[in-house]
Each structure stands twice: as C-alpha cells, then as structure tokens.
Design an enzyme around this catalytic site. Structure first.
Site, PDB file in Angstrom:
ATOM      1  N   ARG A  50       0.823  -1.213   0.000  1.00 36.04           N
ATOM      2  CA  ARG A  50       0.000   0.000   0.000  1.00 36.04           C
ATOM      3  C   ARG A  50       0.861   1.269   0.000  1.00 36.04           C
ATOM      4  O   ARG A  50       0.419   2.337  -0.411  1.00 36.04           O
ATOM      5  CB  ARG A  50      -0.938  -0.018   1.212  1.00 36.04           C
ATOM      6  CG  ARG A  50      -2.204   0.803   1.016  1.00 36.04           C
ATOM      7  CD  ARG A  50      -3.176   0.586   2.175  1.00 36.04           C
ATOM      8  NE  ARG A  50      -2.506   0.810   3.442  1.00 36.04           N
ATOM      9  CZ  ARG A  50      -2.831   0.191   4.577  1.00 36.04           C
ATOM     10  NH1 ARG A  50      -3.807  -0.698   4.603  1.00 36.04           N
ATOM     11  NH2 ARG A  50      -2.177   0.435   5.690  1.00 36.04           N
ATOM     12  N   TYR A 103     -15.057  22.048  -9.723  1.00 37.85           N
ATOM     13  CA  TYR A 103     -15.582  20.759 -10.197  1.00 37.85           C
ATOM     14  C   TYR A 103     -16.697  20.279  -9.252  1.00 37.85           C
ATOM     15  O   TYR A 103     -16.504  20.262  -8.023  1.00 37.85           O
ATOM     16  CB  TYR A 103     -14.394  19.790 -10.213  1.00 37.85           C
ATOM     17  CG  TYR A 103     -14.670  18.372 -10.578  1.00 37.85           C
ATOM     18  CD1 TYR A 103     -15.108  18.034 -11.856  1.00 37.85           C
ATOM     19  CD2 TYR A 103     -14.455  17.342  -9.656  1.00 37.85           C
ATOM     20  CE1 TYR A 103     -15.329  16.704 -12.204  1.00 37.85           C
ATOM     21  CE2 TYR A 103     -14.664  16.019  -9.995  1.00 37.85           C
ATOM     22  CZ  TYR A 103     -15.118  15.704 -11.268  1.00 37.85           C
ATOM     23  OH  TYR A 103     -15.338  14.391 -11.610  1.00 37.85           O
ATOM     24  N   ASP A 175      -6.361  22.999  -8.171  1.00 40.94           N
ATOM     25  CA  ASP A 175      -6.664  21.857  -9.043  1.00 40.94           C
ATOM     26  C   ASP A 175      -6.068  22.187 -10.408  1.00 40.94           C
ATOM     27  O   ASP A 175      -6.527  23.083 -11.108  1.00 40.94           O
ATOM     28  CB  ASP A 175      -8.177  21.645  -9.127  1.00 40.94           C
ATOM     29  CG  ASP A 175      -8.552  20.410  -9.949  1.00 40.94           C
ATOM     30  OD1 ASP A 175      -7.778  20.031 -10.845  1.00 40.94           O
ATOM     31  OD2 ASP A 175      -9.634  19.842  -9.704  1.00 40.94           O
ATOM     32  N   LYS A 200      -7.168  12.357 -16.687  1.00 41.06           N
ATOM     33  CA  LYS A 200      -7.354  13.166 -17.885  1.00 41.06           C
ATOM     34  C   LYS A 200      -6.123  13.056 -18.786  1.00 41.06           C
ATOM     35  O   LYS A 200      -5.983  12.099 -19.504  1.00 41.06           O
ATOM     36  CB  LYS A 200      -7.657  14.618 -17.471  1.00 41.06           C
ATOM     37  CG  LYS A 200      -8.807  14.734 -16.456  1.00 41.06           C
ATOM     38  CD  LYS A 200     -10.157  14.395 -17.040  1.00 41.06           C
ATOM     39  CE  LYS A 200     -11.251  14.131 -16.016  1.00 41.06           C
ATOM     40  NZ  LYS A 200     -11.538  15.181 -15.080  1.00 41.06           N
TER      41      LYS A 200
END
Ligand SMILES: *Cc1c(COP(=O)(O)O)cnc(C)c1O
Length: 390
Positions: A50, A103, A175, A200
């Site tokens: 992890r 967003y 962002d 993206k």
C-alpha cells in the site's frame, strides 16, 4: 527435504522473477512485501504494498518534477486527490474558501462531507483576486482554486490569492487538471499544493483512473502523507503504470490538443449560432491577459455558448455529430462534446459573462485531424440552419 506435494510446489516453485532491462519499470503486483529478515520487518520501508512499489516511485518523482514540488502522493482518482488535499489542511472548527466554478463533486465534498466533519466552506467569485482578503476568517485554513473552471473557463489570479493567504499561513490548493503541469505551474505561482486528475491528460487514453497531490514544501507533504496513510488511500500498481506510461507522451499529445483546440475555437467564433467561445487563449476571453501572464499554453478543453434554442434544435446539432462522443471526463485522444447548461451549481448566482439566455456546450478536442472535426461541426451548423430557418 522430501519431495514437495503439489499444493506446496505451486506456491514455492518460483524462479525469483529476475528482470530484464525493459524500457519501462515492471508492474509489481504486491500487497505483501517479503522482507530480508526478521529485523527488517519492522525496520525497513516500504514494508507493505500500500505504501507504493517501483512504478509508484517513478510516477511520484516524475510528477513532483513536473510541478516543481518536493513530493507527490498518489490517489485512486482525481476526486480523491482533491478531497484528500483539502482534508490534510483542516480540522473540526476550521473554515475554507472554494472557487465558485469548482468541479461539481469537489463542491459536494466541501458542502456535505466537510460540513459533517465540522468544517465550513464559503464559495468565492473566481475573479476575486486580492479581494479574497475580505473573505478570510480567523479560522480560515485553506483556499481551493481551480483555474480555469472546467465548464465556464473563468480564471483566478493565483498569485494575488496566495499573497493574501501567505501571511496567515493559509494553505492554497490548486486543481491543476486543465494545465496538467505543462501549461500551468501553481507551485511557482504561490500555491502550496497542486492536485491533478491523472485520469485526464496523464493517462490520456480514457482507460484508467488516477490522482496526484504534489506538495510544494515538506510540511504540506508530511500532512498529506499522514492523511493518506490514515485513510488508506493508495493507487493500484496497474493504474499507476498507465499514468506513468501516458505521462511519457503527455507533452507531445498536449501540443496537438492545444493546436487543434485553438484552431477550432477561433473558427467557432465566426460561426452562426455561436454567441461566445469560452477559451482563455482567445483575445475575446475576458481574462485573457491573466492567462497570458500565468499560463504557457492551453489544453483541448473549452466551452461555447450557443444562441438560445429549443432542445430539439440542440439535439439535432449534437446527435448528428459523427466524430464527437458524449461522455464525462476528458483528456483522452478522442473528441467529446457535452451540453452543460443547467448541469452545474453556483453558490453566488450566475457566472459573469454568461451570455444567457444561451446554451452552454463543452468541447474536448482530441487528436483527430482538425479539418475533419471542423467539417463535422460545420454539418451540425448546417442542420441547425435548415431546421431553424424553416
Ligand atoms: C475529472 C476532474 C476531477 C476528478 O477526476 P476523477 O479522476 O474523474 O475523479 C477533478 N478535477 C477536475 C478539474 C476534473 O476535471
């Protein structure tokens, strides 16, 4: 040792997986890491999958290099990068400021989840600049900027906002999904943390999720790291590999996205039924000079406002397009078009320069030939003309 039984051999008959010198790092799929000896178990790091493996380390260092940060942390998607970055800066009783063009899912995290955690959020006009000072409360701990907003393409003056935040040690988070670290470098403009939806442009092929939080200093990096560990946030190795693979060609792809999108944006400005093109690199964008000052380019995502028209006319325009898909997300090699009007929330009412009444439509310009894309859109305008003039 006597001959092993089948179940034992299936597990222990391993060659050690020696690696050849491939161009790319191997994808290590691992939860358990086998440590050297008993003492190493509680001494050496990483001690558990992890915490990230080879491909994560490569991706983290590529991203922190790209954004000019001290450390990147990876998250399973872009939204969790936004929410974890915010959460790492606040505790119960704190207040944050969030751009009103944020967003949508980030907005809902701020109004609902943060509220449940005892943190309040106030939204600010993206064009607020230095006036953000007047919104700062004694308990304001973070400011969340997204420039440009990914539906209405309003920009924020990040240096002015950061200058107001700095003296009070308020953390500024940006962002940076639109700028992708190529066209916009928030950490150099005063932000403390830059986040990206790797989904993206980094991944770039619409086939994996990923998120990154890049911290500009050790204090923020340490807080993000602690928060990620305590919440159990990690990115699967296969997805990290996809993002790293995409990153290698991201700059080249973005050059094409930028060129194609700008050409289409300019062309759209002179088309019938187009009231306004919301693209920061156009002279006609109300904050064009801010874009010129702070950005080194523009990606493939922008919006247009079409003249007010009935739904059946808009459907005729959109549904007949052959090269543009309808779908959420963006940043892949393919062109997309989404009607966005009425599908987003603003706390401060209408956005400036909204050209209402009108129909907001967002386009992502992919890597197709630009003349083909124009022809497709042109046919759409022709359909509109036939329909609306009869
Ligand atoms: C898509 C997007 C996100 C969320 O990314 P996911 O990987 O879809 O969770 C966050 N911010 C912006 C600006 C985005 O466009």
């Amino acid at each position: 040792m006597s001959e092993q039984k089948t179940s034992t051999k299936l597990i222990h008959n391993q060659s050690g997986g020696r690696l050849l010198a491939t161009v790319n790092p191997p994808i290590e799929r691992g939860s358990t890491l086998l440590m050297k000896d008993r003492a190493a178990l509680y001494r050496d790091k990483p001690s558990y999958g992890r915490m990230g493996l080879a491909v994560h380390r490569e991706l983290e260092s590529a991203l922190s290099d790209l954004e000019g940060g001290v450390r990147a942390h990876l998250t399973p998607n872009g939204l969790s990068a936004c929410t974890l970055a915010i959460a790492s800066c606040v505790k119960a009783g704190d207040h944050i400021l969030v751009t009103d063009s944020v967003y949508g899912p980030t907005r809902r995290f701020c109004t609902e989840r943060l509220n449940a955690m005892g943190v309040t959020a106030t939204f600010f006009d993206p064009d607020i600049g230095a006036h953000i000072e007047s919104l700062l409360e004694d308990n304001t701990r973070a400011i969340f900027v997204e420039s440009p907003g990914s539906l209405t393409f309003e920009l924020s003056d990040l240096p002015a906002i950061s200058a107001a935040a700095k003296p009070r040690s308020i953390s500024v988070i940006a962002d940076n999904t639109w700028g992708a670290g190529i066209f916009y470098r928030p950490l150099e403009l005063g932000a403390d943390i830059s986040v990206q939806a790797l989904t993206k442009y980094a991944v770039g092929h619409a086939d994996a999720f990923g998120g990154a939080i890049i911290s500009g200093d050790k204090r923020h990096a340490s807080n993000v790291g602690i928060c990620a560990e305590q919440w159990g946030i990690s990115l699967a190795p296969d997805d990290a590999y996809m993002a790293l693979r995409g990153l290698r060609t991201m700059a080249a792809r973005l050059t094409v996205h930028q060129t194609n999108a700008f050409e289409i944006a300019e062309w759209l400005q002179s088309q019938d039924y187009v009231k306004r093109v919301l693209h920061p690199a156009l002279n006609s964008h109300p904050q064009h000079s801010l874009w010129q000052r702070d950005f080194s380019g523009a990606c493939g995502l922008f919006s247009i406002v079409l003249e007010e028209m009935p739904d059946d006319a808009l459907d005729l325009f959109l549904d007949g397009l052959e090269l543009f898909g309808f779908g959420f997300s963006w940043g892949g090699y393919e062109s997309l078009i989404n009607p966005a009007d009425g599908h987003f929330t603003r706390s401060l009412g209408e956005w400036a320069n909204n050209d209402r009444p009108g129909r907001l439509v967002r386009l992502h310009i992919g890597l197709e030939d630009v003349d083909d894309l124009k022809r497709d859109l042109q046919a759409g305008f022709d359909r509109l003309k036939n329909h609306l003039s009869t």
